[in-house]
Write a protein that holds these residues in place. Sequence first.
Motif, short mmCIF file in Angstrom:
data_model
loop_
_atom_site.label_atom_id
_atom_site.label_comp_id
_atom_site.label_asym_id
_atom_site.label_seq_id
_atom_site.Cartn_x
_atom_site.Cartn_y
_atom_site.Cartn_z
N GLU A 91 -3.32 -6.98 16.92
CA GLU A 91 -3.54 -5.52 16.93
C GLU A 91 -2.54 -4.82 17.84
N ALA A 92 -2.07 -5.52 18.88
CA ALA A 92 -1.16 -4.92 19.86
C ALA A 92 0.28 -4.80 19.37
N ARG A 93 0.57 -5.36 18.18
CA ARG A 93 1.92 -5.25 17.63
C ARG A 93 2.25 -3.78 17.35
N LEU A 94 3.51 -3.41 17.52
CA LEU A 94 3.93 -2.02 17.34
C LEU A 94 3.67 -1.53 15.92
N ASP A 95 4.03 -2.33 14.91
CA ASP A 95 3.83 -1.87 13.53
C ASP A 95 2.35 -1.63 13.23
N ASN A 96 1.48 -2.50 13.75
CA ASN A 96 0.05 -2.33 13.53
C ASN A 96 -0.47 -1.06 14.21
N THR A 97 0.04 -0.78 15.42
CA THR A 97 -0.40 0.41 16.16
C THR A 97 0.02 1.69 15.45
N VAL A 98 1.24 1.70 14.91
CA VAL A 98 1.70 2.87 14.14
C VAL A 98 0.78 3.09 12.93
N PHE A 99 0.37 2.00 12.29
CA PHE A 99 -0.55 2.08 11.15
C PHE A 99 -1.92 2.58 11.61
N ARG A 100 -2.43 2.04 12.71
CA ARG A 100 -3.75 2.42 13.23
C ARG A 100 -3.80 3.90 13.62
N LEU A 101 -2.68 4.43 14.09
CA LEU A 101 -2.64 5.85 14.48
C LEU A 101 -2.62 6.78 13.28
N GLY A 102 -2.37 6.24 12.09
CA GLY A 102 -2.35 7.06 10.88
C GLY A 102 -0.99 7.64 10.58
N ILE A 103 0.03 7.24 11.38
CA ILE A 103 1.39 7.75 11.16
C ILE A 103 1.97 7.19 9.87
N ALA A 104 1.51 6.01 9.47
CA ALA A 104 1.93 5.38 8.22
C ALA A 104 0.69 4.95 7.44
N PRO A 105 0.72 5.00 6.10
CA PRO A 105 -0.46 4.66 5.29
C PRO A 105 -0.77 3.17 5.23
N THR A 106 0.25 2.33 5.43
CA THR A 106 0.06 0.88 5.38
C THR A 106 0.88 0.23 6.50
N ARG A 107 0.61 -1.04 6.75
CA ARG A 107 1.40 -1.74 7.77
C ARG A 107 2.85 -1.92 7.31
N ARG A 108 3.05 -2.11 6.02
CA ARG A 108 4.42 -2.23 5.49
C ARG A 108 5.20 -0.95 5.74
N ALA A 109 4.56 0.18 5.49
CA ALA A 109 5.22 1.47 5.71
C ALA A 109 5.49 1.68 7.20
N ALA A 110 4.54 1.23 8.03
CA ALA A 110 4.71 1.35 9.49
C ALA A 110 5.90 0.51 9.95
N ARG A 111 6.00 -0.68 9.39
CA ARG A 111 7.12 -1.57 9.73
C ARG A 111 8.45 -0.92 9.38
N GLN A 112 8.49 -0.26 8.22
CA GLN A 112 9.73 0.39 7.79
C GLN A 112 10.10 1.55 8.72
N LEU A 113 9.09 2.32 9.15
CA LEU A 113 9.36 3.42 10.08
C LEU A 113 9.97 2.89 11.38
N VAL A 114 9.43 1.78 11.85
CA VAL A 114 9.94 1.19 13.10
C VAL A 114 11.37 0.69 12.90
N LEU A 115 11.59 -0.04 11.81
CA LEU A 115 12.92 -0.60 11.55
C LEU A 115 13.99 0.48 11.39
N HIS A 116 13.59 1.63 10.86
CA HIS A 116 14.55 2.72 10.63
C HIS A 116 14.67 3.67 11.82
N LYS A 117 14.13 3.22 12.96
CA LYS A 117 14.27 3.94 14.24
C LYS A 117 13.63 5.32 14.26
N HIS A 118 12.47 5.44 13.61
CA HIS A 118 11.75 6.70 13.64
C HIS A 118 10.67 6.71 14.74
#
Length: 201
Positions: A91-118
């Motif tokens: 749960e403490a992973r960055l991509d999971n936290t972005v997903f939990r906050l609702g910034i991304a609809p899925t963990r895959r989308a959250a991962r992409q936001l992180v990778l693209h430096k957003h």
Amino acid sequence: MARYRGPKAKIARRFNEPIFGPSKAVAKKAYPPGQHGRSRRRKQSEYAIQLMEKQKAKYTYGVLEKQFANIFKKASRKSGVTGEILLQMLEARLDNTVFRLGIAPTRRAARQLVLHKHITVNGEIVNVPSVSLRIGDVVAVRERSKSLEAVTDSLATNGAKRFPWLEFDASELAGKVVSVPQRDDIPENINEQLIVELYSK
């Protein structure tokens, strides 16, 4: 960076759960994939059940086999209930936290936001999805990315999600880790004890 790139519907049907987000395939075909999906024998060995639970957790959090094993090793070294600590570390992973906050609809989308430096952590741009967050860390959408359609659509559709271990400031699009998540606060349908039993063999 390595990640699972295969078909999502097949994995969801294998576990009969929409682990990658809402899936019509699970509702339409509530049986395992493959030509023997309907007729596959139902009785499973103890090992098979434990393995399935580990695979479910691995796919749910978007972690590869070696990464998952390393996280389990770290969890087993800490004092406390190993299975619960394992989930807390996932749960403490960055991509999971972005997903939990609702910034991304899925963990895959959250991962992409992180990778693209957003995404920033404590004001610094971080592009590694597996970064482990600590209490007090602030996760935010980069200033120039706040108008990003993917972010605004996710918040408009799902709204900022509420979890006891996270605080979210909708005006700043920033969330803060305020505590370690307790097992009852983690909604995933995972039996972590089976994973502990599997790795203990």
